[in-house]
Design a protein around this motif. Structure first.
Motif, short mmCIF file in Angstrom:
data_model
loop_
_atom_site.label_atom_id
_atom_site.label_comp_id
_atom_site.label_asym_id
_atom_site.label_seq_id
_atom_site.Cartn_x
_atom_site.Cartn_y
_atom_site.Cartn_z
N PRO A 146 0.76 -1.18 -0.18
CA PRO A 146 -0.12 -0.04 -0.09
C PRO A 146 0.86 1.27 0.14
CG PRO A 146 -1.03 -1.82 1.43
CD PRO A 146 0.49 -2.20 1.16
N ARG A 147 2.08 1.24 0.66
CA ARG A 147 2.92 2.36 0.85
C ARG A 147 3.38 2.73 -0.49
NH1 ARG A 147 6.00 4.72 4.67
NH2 ARG A 147 8.23 5.68 3.91
N GLN A 148 4.06 1.73 -1.28
CA GLN A 148 4.46 1.75 -2.51
C GLN A 148 3.66 2.07 -3.53
OE1 GLN A 148 6.07 -2.30 -3.01
NE2 GLN A 148 8.07 -1.78 -2.41
N HIS A 149 2.10 1.73 -3.16
CA HIS A 149 1.20 1.92 -4.19
C HIS A 149 1.01 3.55 -4.30
CE1 HIS A 149 -2.84 2.23 -5.89
NE2 HIS A 149 -2.85 0.95 -6.28
N GLU A 150 0.90 4.22 -3.01
CA GLU A 150 0.85 5.74 -2.93
C GLU A 150 1.89 6.52 -3.56
OE1 GLU A 150 -0.84 5.68 1.58
OE2 GLU A 150 -0.86 7.49 0.73
N ILE A 151 3.27 5.98 -3.31
CA ILE A 151 4.23 6.47 -4.07
C ILE A 151 4.26 6.26 -5.52
CG2 ILE A 151 6.97 6.42 -4.03
CD1 ILE A 151 6.77 5.40 -1.27
N MET A 152 3.90 5.38 -5.72
CA MET A 152 3.75 4.93 -7.55
C MET A 152 2.69 5.93 -7.89
SD MET A 152 4.72 3.45 -10.08
CE MET A 152 5.17 1.75 -9.89
N GLU A 153 1.59 6.26 -7.43
CA GLU A 153 0.49 7.00 -7.75
C GLU A 153 1.07 8.38 -7.89
OE1 GLU A 153 -3.78 5.19 -7.43
OE2 GLU A 153 -3.11 6.60 -5.85
N TYR A 154 1.67 8.91 -6.84
CA TYR A 154 2.37 10.36 -6.96
C TYR A 154 3.51 10.43 -8.01
CZ TYR A 154 3.77 14.83 -5.09
OH TYR A 154 3.94 16.05 -4.87
N LEU A 155 4.29 9.24 -8.18
CA LEU A 155 5.17 9.72 -9.33
C LEU A 155 4.48 9.75 -10.77
CD1 LEU A 155 8.02 6.95 -8.31
CD2 LEU A 155 8.14 9.36 -8.24
N ILE A 156 3.47 8.86 -10.81
CA ILE A 156 2.71 8.95 -12.21
C ILE A 156 2.01 10.45 -12.37
CG2 ILE A 156 0.58 8.17 -13.54
CD1 ILE A 156 1.26 5.48 -12.15
N GLY A 157 1.59 10.95 -11.14
CA GLY A 157 1.06 12.25 -11.26
C GLY A 157 2.14 13.17 -11.58
N SER A 158 3.21 13.14 -11.34
CA SER A 158 4.43 13.84 -11.33
C SER A 158 5.11 13.99 -12.69
CB SER A 158 5.33 13.91 -10.22
OG SER A 158 4.69 13.92 -9.14
N LEU A 159 4.67 12.97 -13.54
CA LEU A 159 5.17 13.09 -14.88
C LEU A 159 4.51 14.22 -15.90
CD1 LEU A 159 4.52 9.23 -15.89
CD2 LEU A 159 6.67 10.53 -14.79
N ASP A 160 5.68 14.74 -16.63
CA ASP A 160 5.06 15.94 -17.61
C ASP A 160 4.44 15.36 -18.98
OD1 ASP A 160 8.41 16.45 -18.78
OD2 ASP A 160 7.14 14.84 -19.35
N GLY A 161 3.85 16.16 -19.65
CA GLY A 161 3.39 15.71 -20.90
C GLY A 161 3.99 14.74 -21.84
N ASP A 162 5.37 14.83 -21.63
CA ASP A 162 6.07 13.86 -22.44
C ASP A 162 6.37 12.34 -21.92
OD1 ASP A 162 8.70 16.60 -23.37
OD2 ASP A 162 6.45 15.97 -24.05
N GLY A 163 5.76 12.40 -20.89
CA GLY A 163 6.07 11.08 -20.17
C GLY A 163 7.36 11.07 -19.31
N LEU A 164 8.09 12.11 -18.87
CA LEU A 164 9.36 12.42 -18.09
C LEU A 164 9.15 12.91 -16.92
CD1 LEU A 164 11.95 13.53 -21.13
CD2 LEU A 164 11.04 11.06 -20.64
N LEU A 165 10.16 12.54 -15.73
CA LEU A 165 10.00 12.80 -14.53
C LEU A 165 10.95 13.93 -14.23
CD1 LEU A 165 8.73 12.12 -11.67
CD2 LEU A 165 10.74 10.71 -11.30
N ARG A 166 10.85 15.04 -14.60
CA ARG A 166 11.54 16.39 -14.27
C ARG A 166 11.99 16.76 -12.93
NH1 ARG A 166 12.92 16.61 -19.79
NH2 ARG A 166 11.23 16.55 -21.11
N LYS A 167 11.04 16.45 -11.97
CA LYS A 167 11.51 16.67 -10.57
C LYS A 167 12.59 15.67 -10.07
CE LYS A 167 6.85 18.22 -9.40
NZ LYS A 167 5.76 17.83 -8.23
N ASP A 168 13.60 16.31 -9.24
CA ASP A 168 14.51 15.41 -8.59
C ASP A 168 13.89 14.59 -7.50
OD1 ASP A 168 15.16 18.35 -7.50
OD2 ASP A 168 15.41 16.86 -5.94
N ILE A 169 14.60 13.54 -7.22
CA ILE A 169 13.95 12.69 -6.03
C ILE A 169 13.74 13.27 -4.81
CG2 ILE A 169 14.35 10.52 -4.90
CD1 ILE A 169 13.71 10.39 -8.00
N GLY A 170 14.88 13.97 -4.36
CA GLY A 170 14.81 14.89 -3.20
C GLY A 170 13.59 15.75 -2.97
N THR A 171 13.26 16.40 -3.84
CA THR A 171 11.95 17.27 -4.04
C THR A 171 10.68 16.38 -4.04
OG1 THR A 171 12.86 18.91 -5.38
CG2 THR A 171 10.68 18.84 -5.21
N LEU A 172 10.70 15.11 -4.49
CA LEU A 172 9.58 14.24 -4.38
C LEU A 172 9.39 13.63 -2.96
CD1 LEU A 172 10.14 12.40 -7.75
CD2 LEU A 172 8.25 13.79 -7.20
#
Length: 502
Positions: A146-172
């Motif tokens: 469940p914890r990984q599930h929430e982190i995964m959903e947040y990562l998906i929501g943080s992707l930009d329109g190109d499908g890339l993750l522009r935020k650094d891991i520390g910020t996340l």
């Protein structure tokens, strides 16, 4: 006594039917949402001079039909000449039966078309799943706490329109702690991110273009080509970005042919892996045009209208119809070129009448289907409570409407109804049933709503087991089996009790 085998040959006559062009038109039109139908009608009006819209003008004479001899027209343009030549080429074959099939074809019922649907290639119009939903759907294929599930959903929501993750891991990590009360570190986030990077399309979740390309390359089967592509990106990335292939060839020891082949393969990679899904998302966020408008009055009456949008009234051009009448009266006195023009007019009129008939059949089928749905789900349309949706499957609507099941299925796909409670796909009003331990049938949606309510209000420090939930469901009037509880809980993505404990 041994039996003697005798081989015989028999001849059997089997009657088969295939969809006619008219039947295929009816089926396609039935599946079209309103916006698709509007485009189809506009295109047909432009293509067929015998099909007109709006008020009838009996003085209108289409330019496409010529009763005079066309050969001597020195000013004839290329398109007109090409059309005339095409008609002349087909004339010799058509003239042999020119008087044999004057009657227009009988309308084809949608039921008849559906009974032959095995010969029809299914068509779909658009996709209603967004970019982010497509990625979330893939989460069910990987094992996540469940914890990984929430982190995964947040990562998906943080992707930009190109499908890339522009935020650094520390910020996340900081954002998860602040907004979701999840105290995590970069190592845990990277582990979840690596799982996300295994999703489709390849390259999703990359933190820069270099990683995006490498993710796509490393999805390929192992080969010399894959290794060379990997070497270009890992060892010569700056040269690759600046198109310095002479340096790349020297550094990696590639000959001209190999370098050219590697370059061609690298150009096939997608620097924006979210773009394929993003195009779909762009279509999905467009305004939905409802095909039905459902009105609920305060006195308990539920009525509906079919949204005809910008579809005009259609009719056959009077001038073309007059030519057909003339043909029937004087066909024995006509010369070759007059017969040619009239044969052309007859084909256009038949096509126009078939198109008009298909539009009318679509309207009738939509009406009887929606009427059946409203009759069955009247209580829901009155109060908007999903728990009041009765068990209703395609067969129920088909029987009430007097249609084939496949017809109801086509109407229900990609059609929307606007109600006072919101705009929904017709599929929203369908619900399977489950038999209780007492033999009573209940809507699965109603059972799931009650199940979710119990779990949402449980003590998170001591969550309920499936047996305990079963007993509570029975006390609320839903006496379903424990295995049913487990099945619906899994379908709703709710983990077992020990994983819900906080």
């Amino acid at each position: 006594m041994a039996q003697k085998l005798i081989q015989t040959q028999t001849q059997k006559q089997v009657q088969t039917q295939r969809l006619t062009q008219q039947q295929m038109l009816v089926v396609r039109m039935l599946e079209m949402p309103l916006t698709e139908l509007e485009q189809s009608v506009a295109t047909e009006i432009d293509d067929n001079p015998a099909l007109e819209s709006g008020g009838q003008d009996t003085d209108h004479e289409p330019d496409d039909v010529r009763t005079e001899t066309p050969e001597g027209d020195a000013d004839e343009d290329f398109d007109t000449a090409s059309e005339r030549e095409d008609r002349e080429a087909a004339l010799d074959d058509a003239l042999a039966g020119i008087g044999m099939d004057d009657e227009m074809p009988e309308p084809v019922s949608p039921q008849a078309a559906d009974n032959q649907s095995a010969d029809y290639e299914e068509m779909t119009y658009g996709d209603q799943v967004s970019f982010y939903d497509r990625l979330k759907e893939q989460m069910v294929d990987v094992e996540l706490t469940p914890r990984q599930h929430e982190i995964m959903e947040y990562l998906i929501g943080s992707l930009d329109g190109d499908g890339l993750l522009r935020k650094d891991i520390g910020t996340l990590a900081d954002e998860l702690a602040i907004y979701h009360n999840i105290d995590t570190d970069e190592t845990e986030i990277e582990a979840v991110l690596h799982t996300l990077q295994t999703f489709d399309p390849a390259g999703i979740g990359a933190r820069d273009l270099r990683e995006c390309l490498l993710l796509q390359i490393r999805r390929r089967p192992r080969s010399d080509m894959r290794q060379r592509m990997d070497d270009v990106i890992t060892k010569c990335y700056d040269e690759f970005m600046n198109k310095r292939w002479d340096k790349i060839k020297t550094q990696l020891g590639l000959d001209d042919g190999t370098a050219k082949a590697v370059h061609a393969e690298l150009l096939k990679l997608n620097p924006k892996p979210g773009s394929a899904l993003g195009e779909t998302e762009g279509r999905n966020v467009q305004q939905i045009t409802p095909d039905f408008i459902v009105d609920t009055s305060d006195d308990g009456n539920v009525t509906f209208t079919i949204n005809n949008g910008n579809i005009p009234e259609l009719y056959v051009s009077p001038s073309f119809a007059d030519m057909i009448d003339r043909y029937r009266k004087d066909k024995g006195k006509m010369n070759r070129h007059e017969k040619e023009a009239l044969l052309y007019a007859k084909e256009k009129v038949e096509r126009a009448r078939g198109f008009i008939d298909a539009v009318k059949q679509r309207q009738h089928t939509l009406y009887v289907t929606m009427k059946a749905i409203v009759d069955i789900q009247k209580k829901y349309f009155l109060d908007g409570d999903e728990s009041d949706l009765k068990p209703m499957i395609l067969k129920d609507v088909a029987e009430k409407a007097g249609l084939d099941i496949s017809t109801v299925s086509r109407v229900s796909n990609m059609k929307y109804a606007q109600t006072r409670w919101g705009t929904f796909k017709l599929r929203h009003f369908f619900s399977d049933s489950v038999k209780t331990e007492g033999g009573e049938e209940m809507s699965t949606r109603k059972v799931k709503a009650a199940l979710k309510d119990i779990i949402d209000n449980e003590d998170k420090g001591n969550p309920l087991s499936d047996d305990a939930i079963k007993n509570m469901m029975a006390s609320k009037g839903y006496p379903v089996a424990r295995r049913t509880i487990a099945k619906y809980r899994e379908q709703m993505g709710i983990p077992v009790a020990r994983l819900r404990k906080k």
